[in-house]
Every structure is written in C-alpha cells, then in structure tokens.
Design an enzyme around this catalytic site. Structure first.
Site, PDB file in Angstrom:
ATOM      1  N   ALA A   1      -8.486   1.700   7.543  1.00  0.00           N
ATOM      2  CA  ALA A   1      -7.084   1.857   7.925  1.00  0.00           C
ATOM      3  C   ALA A   1      -7.012   2.492   9.312  1.00  0.00           C
ATOM      4  O   ALA A   1      -7.635   2.013  10.249  1.00  0.00           O
ATOM      5  CB  ALA A   1      -6.354   2.682   6.863  1.00  0.00           C
ATOM      6  N   TYR A   2      -6.300   3.600   9.453  1.00  0.00           N
ATOM      7  CA  TYR A   2      -6.123   4.248  10.752  1.00  0.00           C
ATOM      8  C   TYR A   2      -7.468   4.653  11.360  1.00  0.00           C
ATOM      9  O   TYR A   2      -7.691   4.545  12.572  1.00  0.00           O
ATOM     10  CB  TYR A   2      -5.225   5.474  10.561  1.00  0.00           C
TER      11      TYR A   2
ATOM     12  N   ASP B   1       0.814  -1.224   0.000  1.00  0.00           N
ATOM     13  CA  ASP B   1       0.000   0.000   0.000  1.00  0.00           C
ATOM     14  C   ASP B   1       0.843   1.268   0.000  1.00  0.00           C
ATOM     15  O   ASP B   1       0.463   2.271  -0.604  1.00  0.00           O
ATOM     16  CB  ASP B   1      -0.914   0.013   1.229  1.00  0.00           C
TER      17      ASP B   1
ATOM     18  N   ASN C   1      -6.031   7.870   1.645  1.00  0.00           N
ATOM     19  CA  ASN C   1      -6.656   7.245   2.815  1.00  0.00           C
ATOM     20  C   ASN C   1      -7.191   8.259   3.810  1.00  0.00           C
ATOM     21  O   ASN C   1      -8.389   8.307   4.073  1.00  0.00           O
ATOM     22  CB  ASN C   1      -5.646   6.337   3.533  1.00  0.00           C
TER      23      ASN C   1
ATOM     24  N   SER D   1      -8.975   1.916  13.344  1.00  0.00           N
ATOM     25  CA  SER D   1      -8.224   1.670  14.572  1.00  0.00           C
ATOM     26  C   SER D   1      -8.603   2.664  15.664  1.00  0.00           C
ATOM     27  O   SER D   1      -8.520   2.350  16.852  1.00  0.00           O
ATOM     28  CB  SER D   1      -6.721   1.767  14.294  1.00  0.00           C
TER      29      SER D   1
END
Length: 335
Positions: free
Chosen positions: A166-167, A53, A124, A170
């Site tokens: 992604a982040y 990525d 992203n 999280s």
C-alpha cells in the site's frame, strides 16, 4: 449459523441492503451492526464488511479484539485487495459459507501508542508526518530501547506485511509476503542517503522519539484517522491479529504482480496525482474541497491532477447524492 453485517459507513447503505436481502432469501440468520450499537459477537460466526479496503480497515479499528473472522464483500466499482467476493457472487458462495468450507487467515496488526496513550490498532500502516506538507521532520528511531538512527526527512512509515503493497510501496519500501513475521520501516525523502527501508522482526518494539518540526506532527492510522503527536510514538505487534475468511485462494505472487503492473502504469504520473490516488484509495469518494483539505495541495493543482487522472481512466467524476450541485471523485480501478 449467525452472520453480522458491519455498517460503519452510510456510503455503503445500498450494498448493505443487498447483502441483507440475499442472506434473508437464503435463510441465514443475520443482523446489521451500526457504529452506535454495543457490539456483541459471542454468537456470531462471520462478520461481513460492505465495501472496499476502507470498510475492512475501519472495522479493524472498531473491533480491537477481532474475535470474529471477516468476509469483505464489494461491488464491482469498489477498490482494494482485502475484500473477498463481489456482491454478484455472494449467492453462489452461500453454500460454502453454510458448510464452513473456507479458510481463516490470521494477519498481524500493529498496536500504536501516541504520547503515552493507546490509539486504534492498524492493519496496514502507521505513518508520521508534519501537518503541513513539504516540511522537514526530525526524529530518533529506537528498536527495543536502542537508538538506531537520527533522521531528518519528510516523514516515516511503519508497515505490516499486508500493508507493504500500500502506502509503504509508494514511498519506496519493499513488497513483503503476507505471512512474513516482520515489520517494515520506511523513511520518506530522508536527507541522509543511508536511511534505507528497514525490515525488522515483528517481535521488536519500535519507538519514534524526540519528534521536532516547525509545524505540529500527526500520526496517520491506515491512511485515515489522524492523531496529533508531540514527542513520541511506540509500535509493537498487537495481541489480537485480524482474521479473514478466505473463499478465493489468490496466491501472494498474484497480488504482488497486480501491484507491479499498476506501479508501471503510474511511473509517469505527477507526484500530486499519485497523492490524490492514495487518498482516494484509503478514504473513498471525496469532493474537490475534501481532497484539498487532506492533501494540502493548492486548488489549481487538485483540478489539474484530477483532470489528468480522469483522462487516463484512473478516477471518475460523480454527482454527489447529498447535493446535486456538487461533484465527487472516486477511483475507477482496483489498487
């Protein structure tokens, strides 16, 4: 047809050479484009990025217009979901590439302005945090010029749908299907329990203003490049979407299912270990010293977290190619 190979990272030189040889053997006109080259894509049909990525995210920053569709090629030990095919499958995919037997996905990106200056577009997410971790930051969130909330938190993340797993995920954000026409705003560890993740149309203009903290704050673009910010950032839909060549038709639900499985596996992991995993996902192979700089965690915490991750098989330790005395660490799983 004409194929270009993006060579933005020296870490992928070996993979780039393998890709170039396969294309040459199959009589496909190809060239390698380096960061220092003046890019001309007027006669290029496909741009190949080599690696996981991170390689695709770097290319998205490099080519603001994203005029040529990208095909991500990785090796079995690379990480991420954006890459389409393993290098071992490239040769048997050449026929489809020659015939144009593939789809092109257009994916929304974010245009980011920091203190009045346009910076690289993100694929992203864009996140805002104080430079020193575990430090509160105060800010005002505006949507289309109207104040929405005044918050005190560790930071805030603005994500595209493709970045929602992604982040953003999280930090407690929702998982959003890739083709949704929205952005996600996630306050990180807010002092106000009413500050929940927010989903807004991607036609809205998002602004974070009156940024205050004891330490300088930074905007982090796709988990990589950092830009100091004094007072304000503004985000909106970028005029040029990313374009991806799709040879394999993974359903959005398959990708989300993989993310959920991984999240379940990581539930009992210490926060420091999760942070290290996220840094390695975005930035690739790093030394212990590099990890300490990027996470701002104590060296002892880095050592213990790495030991935990290696024992569980999430990270592997390698000998640095540049200095045999130094050890580096990289992911040993696909995120």
């Amino acid at each position: 047809m004409k194929v270009a190979i993006s060579s933005l990272s020296p870490r992928e030189d070996s993979l780039i050479s393998k890709i170039k040889k396969i294309l040459d053997d199959e009589n496909i006109d190809s060239e390698i484009i380096k960061r220092s080259d003046k890019m001309s894509t007027s006669n290029v049909d496909i741009m190949i990025t080599a690696g996981g990525d991170r390689a695709i995210l770097d290319y998205s920053h490099y080519d603001k217009e994203f005029s040529v569709p990208v095909l991500g090629i990785y090796e079995s030990d690379s990480t991420g979901f954006l890459g389409q095919i393993d290098i071992s499958d490239l040769k048997k995919s050449i026929g489809r590439i020659k015939k144009g037997d593939y789809e092109i996905d257009k994916v929304c990106r974010l245009s980011v302005n920091v203190d009045g200056k346009e910076v690289e577009p993100v694929l992203n997410d864009v996140s805002l945090f104080p430079r020193k971790s575990a430090t509160l930051m105060e800010y005002i969130l505006k949507i289309n010029g109207n104040d929405l909330w005044h918050d005190n938190s560790d930071g805030v993340i603005i994500s595209t749908p493709i970045g929602s797993t992604a982040y953003c995920m999280s930090a407690g954000g929702p998982m959003v299907l890739q083709r949704s026409q929205v952005f996600v705003i996630v306050p990180v560890n807010s002092m106000d329990n009413t500050r929940r993740p927010l989903i807004v149309p991607n036609t809205d203009k998002l602004e974070i203003e009156d940024i205050l903290s004891r330490y300088l704050c930074e905007v982090v673009l796709d988990g990589g490049k950092r830009v100091a910010v004094r007072k304000r950032i503004a985000c909106q839909k970028h005029e040029f979407p990313a374009k991806f060549v799709r040879l394999i038709k993974d359903s959005p639900m398959d990708i989300i299912a993989k993310k959920v499985k991984l999240a379940e596996e990581l539930l009992d992991m210490p926060p420091s270990a999760k942070l290290i995993l996220k840094i390695l996902e975005y930035e690739g192979e790093l030394s212990q010293k590099d990890l300490s700089k990027r996470t701002m965690l104590p060296e002892r915490t880095i050592r213990l977290s790495l030991s935990h991750l290696i024992q569980r098989g999430y990270v592997r330790k390698k000998t640095s190619l540049r200095d045999a005395r130094q050890k580096t660490y990289e992911l040993n799983l696909k995120l």
